[in-house]
Scaffold this motif. Structure first.
Motif, PDB file in Angstrom:
ATOM      1  N   THR A  88     -33.562  89.229  58.735  1.00 21.24           N
ATOM      2  CA  THR A  88     -32.064  88.744  58.888  1.00 21.24           C
ATOM      3  C   THR A  88     -32.179  87.464  59.471  1.00 21.24           C
ATOM      4  N   ALA A 107     -30.095  95.856  51.966  1.00 27.99           N
ATOM      5  CA  ALA A 107     -28.965  95.065  52.488  1.00 27.99           C
ATOM      6  C   ALA A 107     -29.354  94.742  53.813  1.00 27.99           C
ATOM      7  N   GLN A 132     -28.890  92.061  55.467  1.00 33.02           N
ATOM      8  CA  GLN A 132     -27.976  90.995  56.052  1.00 33.02           C
ATOM      9  C   GLN A 132     -26.556  91.726  56.108  1.00 33.02           C
ATOM     10  N   THR A 133     -26.355  92.504  55.369  1.00 25.85           N
ATOM     11  CA  THR A 133     -25.056  93.034  55.147  1.00 25.85           C
ATOM     12  C   THR A 133     -24.783  94.451  56.187  1.00 25.85           C
ATOM     13  N   ALA A 134     -23.889  94.289  57.266  1.00 26.80           N
ATOM     14  CA  ALA A 134     -23.605  95.346  58.297  1.00 26.80           C
ATOM     15  C   ALA A 134     -24.915  95.755  58.892  1.00 26.80           C
ATOM     16  N   THR A 135     -25.677  94.746  59.429  1.00 30.89           N
ATOM     17  CA  THR A 135     -27.176  95.157  59.851  1.00 30.89           C
ATOM     18  C   THR A 135     -26.781  96.211  61.275  1.00 30.89           C
ATOM     19  N   TRP A 172     -26.975  99.733  59.572  1.00 31.71           N
ATOM     20  CA  TRP A 172     -28.222 100.389  59.275  1.00 31.71           C
ATOM     21  C   TRP A 172     -28.999 100.600  60.569  1.00 31.71           C
TER      22      TRP A 172
END
Length: 409
Positions: free
Chosen positions: A247, A303, A305-308, A311
């Protein structure tokens, strides 16, 4: 061994409740208090990244070794006196670290305090089972919640205390909880000795720990504990570096997400042990924990970078498997002796495998040059707990399985 009627223990339950609460509140204070003030300690006691790595590796190793040794100690001393020993070791270790003049003494103090922690880890499930046999889920919730607090609070307060009064006080102040916790456990030990119950209660039979290798339930619980431990210790060691590679987060944000990972399991610790005691199919909880691990790892793989944060949160919910395993230690044993031995076996195997998590991730990173392969490895190694969940779905008892295996032999 003769099981004592719980009614005979009623007079000691208030003391036991106070002792369990205070011991759990101080149990993990030594685990996460060094890293936030490592730079301040290093001014007086120089140590590099290798030294810090050694201090970080000590907790799961000590927990594993003393999980396996604790049943033998309990056999000689009994549960209450073994808890007194564990608390005294914790107090001595905290104080030795606080006055350490050089790195060797700092390590020695850390080992001593972690001996107390490792022994205390094993004692909690059988003590809950002994004094509160009809409230195992509720009391396990209390224990796991306070253990989470005892891990989080020192890491939050260490830096402010060190800035205001020095790092030695920041390391040593936690001994005060142990001093307080000693009072009810000494009283209980004296009470048991005077009543004669110390000779018949909670002492693990020497052969029972090795006999547990015949129990599929014991191995299944160990697999659940290992999955939780492996994922947690690997994440605490490597998550900031994984996020830095995959990220655009800066170190401060990555550190904040590591805190989120650590706090994610706190709500689960409030309800999971109670559910473990009430659900007919406990496997559902284990499948859920594995699902959280898998979802978190897949998100960081596919993913990142998306909604790190999502996760990381999901992966942080995976260690809900720890309170499940802790509750089932009492629920899948029929006797005090069986509970002590099962606790030692499950935590010994679980923490041994957990201690390999940071090392394996590091080796896979070195071999692959990135963190994709380590994340895949972490995902794959979380899956065996599904098999364990299937085995643990219904009520089975380790003593029955050992007896059946001996009968077949």
């Amino acid at each position: 061994m003769t099981e004592t009627d719980p009614a005979r223990l009623a007079g000691g339950r208030l003391l036991a409740l106070a002792g369990i609460i205070l011991a759990a509140l101080g149990l993990r204070t030594a685990v996460a208090v060094v890293s936030p003030i490592a730079d301040q300690i290093a001014v007086d006691i120089p140590f590099g990244s290798i030294g810090l790595g050694l201090l970080g590796m000590l907790p799961p190793v000590a927990f594993a070794i003393f999980a396996l040794l604790t049943p033998a100690i309990v056999h000689r001393l009994g549960l209450e006196r073994t808890m007194v020993f564990a608390i005294i070791a914790s107090i001595a270790g905290h104080l030795l670290r606080a006055v350490a003049p050089e790195f060797g003494t700092l390590v020695a103090g850390s080992i001593i305090v972690l001996i107390g922690t490792g022994v205390g880890n094993v004692l909690m499930p059988p003590l809950v089972r002994r004094y509160f046999p009809t409230r195992i889920g509720l009391l396990t919730t209390v224990v796991t919640t306070l253990m989470s607090v005892s891990t989080a609070v020192p890491s939050l307060l260490a830096a402010p205390i060190a800035s205001a009064a020095g790092w030695r006080l920041a390391l040593g102040v936690w001994a005060s909880i142990g001093v307080t916790a000693l009072v009810p456990w000494i009283a209980l030990a004296v009470r048991q000795h005077r009543s004669g119950d110390d000779e018949s209660l909670g002492e693990a039979e020497p052969t029972l720990l090795t006999s547990l290798r015949k129990s599929p339930t014991a191995w299944s619980l160990a697999a659940v504990m290992a999955t939780s431990s492996f994922g947690a210790y690997a994440a605490f060691a490597w998550l900031p570096q994984i996020l830095a590679e995959r990220t655009t987060l800066d170190p401060v944000a990555a550190g904040a997400l590591l805190s989120l990972y650590g706090l994610a399991g706190f709500p689960a610790s409030l309800v999971v042990p109670i559910l473990a005691a009430r659900l007919r199919n406990v496997g559902v909880l284990i499948y859920t924990g594995v699902g959280f691990f898998v979802a978190g790892y897949l998100g960081l793989l596919l993913a990142p970078q998306t909604a790190t944060w999502l996760w990381v949160l999901l992966a942080g919910l995976g260690p809900m498997l720890f309170p499940v395993a802790l509750a089932l230690i009492g629920l899948r044993s029929r006797t005090h002796s069986g509970s002590v031995a099962l606790s030692g076996f499950v935590q010994g195997v679980g923490y041994t495998i957990g201690s390999l998590g940071p090392l394996l991730v590091g080796l896979l990173h070195e071999a692959s040059g990135g963190y994709t392969v380590p994340l895949i490895g972490m995902l794959v190694l979380s899956l065996p707990a599904i098999i364990a969940g299937f085995r643990l779905r219904g009520p089975r008892y380790v003593e029955d399985e050992i007896a059946a295996a001996d009968a077949r032999a």
